[in-house]
Design an enzyme around this catalytic site. Structure first.
Site, PDB file in Angstrom:
ATOM      1  N   THR A  21      35.662  85.371  68.123  1.00  0.00           N
ATOM      2  CA  THR A  21      34.305  85.069  67.696  1.00  0.00           C
ATOM      3  C   THR A  21      33.436  86.321  67.775  1.00  0.00           C
ATOM      4  O   THR A  21      33.708  87.241  68.541  1.00  0.00           O
ATOM      5  CB  THR A  21      33.682  83.947  68.544  1.00  0.00           C
ATOM      6  OG1 THR A  21      33.497  84.395  69.887  1.00  0.00           O
ATOM      7  CG2 THR A  21      34.556  82.705  68.528  1.00  0.00           C
ATOM      8  N   GLY A  22      32.412  86.352  66.938  1.00  0.00           N
ATOM      9  CA  GLY A  22      31.534  87.514  66.909  1.00  0.00           C
ATOM     10  C   GLY A  22      32.259  88.792  66.576  1.00  0.00           C
ATOM     11  O   GLY A  22      32.012  89.840  67.175  1.00  0.00           O
ATOM     12  N   SER A  23      33.167  88.733  65.590  1.00  0.00           N
ATOM     13  CA  SER A  23      34.018  89.888  65.307  1.00  0.00           C
ATOM     14  C   SER A  23      33.704  90.567  63.979  1.00  0.00           C
ATOM     15  O   SER A  23      34.522  91.312  63.445  1.00  0.00           O
ATOM     16  CB  SER A  23      35.497  89.476  65.330  1.00  0.00           C
ATOM     17  OG  SER A  23      35.733  88.332  64.527  1.00  0.00           O
ATOM     18  N   GLY A  26      31.132  95.692  65.923  1.00  0.00           N
ATOM     19  CA  GLY A  26      31.133  96.048  67.338  1.00  0.00           C
ATOM     20  C   GLY A  26      32.403  95.759  68.101  1.00  0.00           C
ATOM     21  O   GLY A  26      33.523  95.977  67.605  1.00  0.00           O
ATOM     22  N   GLY A  28      33.785  92.917  68.989  1.00  0.00           N
ATOM     23  CA  GLY A  28      34.635  91.887  68.399  1.00  0.00           C
ATOM     24  C   GLY A  28      35.506  92.416  67.287  1.00  0.00           C
ATOM     25  O   GLY A  28      36.694  92.071  67.192  1.00  0.00           O
ATOM     26  N   TYR A 176      19.665  85.999  79.818  1.00  0.00           N
ATOM     27  CA  TYR A 176      20.976  86.578  79.495  1.00  0.00           C
ATOM     28  C   TYR A 176      21.882  86.705  80.712  1.00  0.00           C
ATOM     29  O   TYR A 176      23.061  86.324  80.668  1.00  0.00           O
ATOM     30  CB  TYR A 176      20.779  87.949  78.844  1.00  0.00           C
ATOM     31  CG  TYR A 176      22.052  88.621  78.414  1.00  0.00           C
ATOM     32  CD1 TYR A 176      22.747  88.178  77.288  1.00  0.00           C
ATOM     33  CD2 TYR A 176      22.550  89.709  79.119  1.00  0.00           C
ATOM     34  CE1 TYR A 176      23.922  88.801  76.881  1.00  0.00           C
ATOM     35  CE2 TYR A 176      23.725  90.342  78.715  1.00  0.00           C
ATOM     36  CZ  TYR A 176      24.404  89.885  77.600  1.00  0.00           C
ATOM     37  OH  TYR A 176      25.557  90.506  77.210  1.00  0.00           O
TER      38      TYR A 176
END
Length: 288
Positions: A21-23, A26, A28, A176
């Site tokens: 995920t989030g790839s 950056g 990911g 966060y």
């Protein structure tokens, strides 16, 4: 850019199916690239369809098997759809890398440099809710959707990406830091819950990683501090010596995280579960 053959670590991952995920950029993207270099079939995930498709296409052009899915993982319905489509691509998911995260301030269109890091007492509960949904909620939902099939097959890897700020807190970053601490904590409980199933669960904790966005942020920070230099190597040296001291005297690169993830994802890491693996250049002052 290095070739896939140059990045290969020979980790027995050929044919394994991974969702990162989030790839779409950056860390990911680096994880996805190295897993594909090891022979895994990789599903790229992001929110921007064009960027996500482009990362997948680069892997395909390099000879890998890859697909892509899009979705806003802070929403329950999107998580369900991402899991469903990921399974459809290659018939299942053997490796789940929960890399997507972030904080609410970064996703508000009205956020400025001055308002990005709000004081703790001025961080609204809506920010906490969004950040928990994006980091913890997305991970929990995808794990619950994909882990049962891993258990049935008797093999699987769940790798959650946390942050150095989970254990070494700074002022503010109110929403966060606790969200990332929850990621680290839930990993250990899940690993015990899945004991004997053949599915391992681990956390990888990056320190400061010099992605393009992070580098741009530090260049701007250096300007605000009145530093005259715009040379990245000098900015990096000064920050790691004067502002964020760490033994390596340089920040990490996305590939540093990718190498750790790829190893933990491999059959060679079968005796590693319920642990938090720091890749932070010695930034964290605690033992773990």
């Amino acid at each position: 850019m290095r070739s896939i053959e140059e990045d290969r670590m020979e980790l027995e991952l050929k044919g394994k199916r991974a969702l990162v995920t989030g790839s779409s950029s950056g860390i990911g993207a680096a994880i996805a690239r190295l897993l594909s270099a090891e022979g895994a079939k990789v599903i790229i995930h992001g929110r921007d369809a064009a960027k996500t498709r482009a990362v997948a296409q680069k892997l395909i052009d390099a000879g890998a098997e890859a697909g892509f899915v899009t979705g806003e993982l802070s929403r329950e319905e999107d998580c369900a759809e991402v899991a469903k489509r990921a399974v459809e691509f290659f018939g299942g998911v053997d490796i789940l890398v929960n890399n997507a995260g972030g904080m609410a301030a970064a996703n508000r269109p009205d956020t400025t440099a001055e308002s990005f890091n709000r004081p703790w007492l001025q961080t609204p509960w809506d920010d906490w809710r969004w950040t928990y949904e994006q980091n913890v909620g997305s991970s929990v939902r995808l794990i619950q959707a994909l882990a049962p099939a891993m258990i049935e097959r008797g093999w699987g890897r769940i790798i959650n990406i946390s942050s150095a700020s989970a254990t070494q807190t700074e002022a503010d970053l109110a929403d966060y830091q606790p969200a990332k601490a929850a990621i680290t904590n839930m990993t250990t409980g899940l690993a015990k819950s899945l004991a004997g199933t053949g599915v391992t669960v681990n956390t990888v904790t990056p320190g400061t990683i010099a992605t393009e966005g992070v580098r741009n942020g530090f260049v701007e920070w250096a300007r605000q501090l009145g530093w005259e230099t715009q040379d990245w190597s000098e900015i990096e040296r000064r920050f790691t010596s004067e502002v964020i001291p760490q033994p390596t005297k340089h920040f990490g690169r996305p590939e540093d995280i990718a190498r750790m993830v790829a190893f933990i994802a491999s059959p060679q890491a079968s005796y590693m579960t319920g642990s938090n693996y720091r890749v932070d250049g010695g930034q964290c002052r605690s033992i773990n």
